[in-house]
Design an enzyme around this catalytic site. Structure first.
Site, mmCIF file in Angstrom:
data_model
loop_
_atom_site.group_PDB
_atom_site.id
_atom_site.type_symbol
_atom_site.label_atom_id
_atom_site.label_comp_id
_atom_site.label_asym_id
_atom_site.label_seq_id
_atom_site.Cartn_x
_atom_site.Cartn_y
_atom_site.Cartn_z
ATOM 1 C CE LYS A 122 -1.568 -4.619 2.953
ATOM 2 N NZ LYS A 122 -1.737 -5.843 2.217
ATOM 3 C CE1 TYR B 31 -3.942 -2.117 4.621
ATOM 4 C CE2 TYR B 31 -3.521 0.059 4.025
ATOM 5 C CZ TYR B 31 -3.896 -1.191 3.720
ATOM 6 O OH TYR B 31 -3.813 -1.442 2.430
ATOM 7 C CB SER C 46 -0.851 0.061 1.304
ATOM 8 O OG SER C 46 -1.524 1.131 1.314
#
Length: 326
Positions: A145, A141, A117
């Site tokens: 990643k 998040y 991402s």
């Protein structure tokens, strides 16, 4: 020879499955259906219902289907919500990736394309993001990643002298939109396009989360990239790994020209023919002002290109969503 697609019953994963099939790379799907849909997986594609946290299941799947590579799409993908659910995010994205790599090593599977991402960059202070920019994730998040990328790097180092050294690449992108197949559409309760579509279908007014960002129109700016282009890049990456061709550790799948949320809203009204003035709501935690990447390395190696206009992104997504209504 086949490729396992984790999260292959989800919006992005299901498009990857179709692109693999079209390229002659037999896909196999594993998905726990926590956010995916059984109906998104085409008939004839082997489909294992289960979690990537189940090491035994993953290893058995790799062995049974003669898998030669993994496209690892499964994960918890909501940056804003990850601020409230960090432990869940790490369990799915970090532990899930660790288990996947462990199962791959046990089954002598040495190729992996990781769905990463642009959130690994946090809030960059540059106009265009390149792969070597410092990584400063602004949410659990994004952190998860980035850790996933570290896991791939470290496992590749650890297996470098082995019979099956890990070969890997990570694809970094942000907002994936549109549809390349009327049978598959974005069902996320948090992504902008489906939120707007559902509001319009239900006769509600779509809303913008924050209009006080440090951008030209006050709404945040992102790379919006079509899911068909994203799926195609995953397949080319898989083909390069399968063929022993060199790949970079990571690629940005960027547009070079970002779009603001307000521009998206204008296109929504224009394409759907439903006129509206969006409501303004509070910001979502963890959302940076702007992330726009170049995509130059991916264009060089992965045939990456933005093949859809903004209106086409909206149109294909809207048509798929309306088709789901029957």
């Amino acid at each position: 020879m086949s490729w396992l697609v984790t999260g292959g019953a989800g919006y992005i994963g299901a498009h990857v499955v179709r692109a693999l099939s079209a390229a002659g790379l037999a896909p196999v799907v594993i998905d726990d259906l926590s956010s995916g849909h059984r109906g998104f997986v085409p008939g004839g594609v082997p489909f294992i219902v289960g979690t990537i946290l189940d090491r035994g299941l993953v290893e058995a799947t790799l062995r049974e289907h003669g898998v030669t590579g993994v496209i690892h799409v499964a994960g918890y993908k909501y940056a804003g919500v990850s601020v409230q659910r960090p432990l869940h995010t790490y369990a799915q994205n970090v532990e899930g990736t660790r288990v996947m790599l462990e199962a791959m090593a046990a089954a002598d599977v040495a190729n992996i394309v990781f769905s990463s991402s642009a959130a690994v960059y946090g809030t960059p202070d540059v106009e265009l993001v390149t792969e070597d920019l410092p990584k400063r994730p602004a949410s659990p998040y994004g952190e998860s990643k980035l850790i996933g990328e570290w896991l791939l790097r470290d496992q590749a180092t650890a297996t470098a002298g082995s019979r099956h050294p890990l070969r890997h690449t990570s694809l970094r992108y942000f907002n994936v939109v549109g549809s390349a197949d009327l049978d598959v559409y974005d069902t996320s309760p948090h992504n902008l396009f489906p939120l707007v579509f559902e509001a319009l279908i239900e006769g509600r007014t779509p809303r913008i989360n924050g209009d006080d960002y440090d951008t030209a129109d006050g709404t945040n700016v992102r790379d919006y990239v079509h899911v068909g282009d994203i799926a195609a890049a995953h397949v080319v990456a898989a083909e390069r790994l399968e063929g022993g061709e060199p790949v970079e550790a990571a690629y940005n799948l960027g547009s070079r020209n970002g779009l603001s949320v307000r521009e998206i809203m204008d296109a929504m009204a224009r394409v759907t023919g439903i006129d509206f003035t969006p409501e303004i709501a509070d910001r979502r935690p963890g959302d940076p002002d702007r992330i726009v990447a170049t995509g130059e390395l991916a264009a060089r190696d992965l045939d990456w290109a933005m093949r859809y206009s903004l209106d086409e992104m909206v149109r294909t997504g809207w048509e798929a969503r309306r088709a789901a209504q029957g």
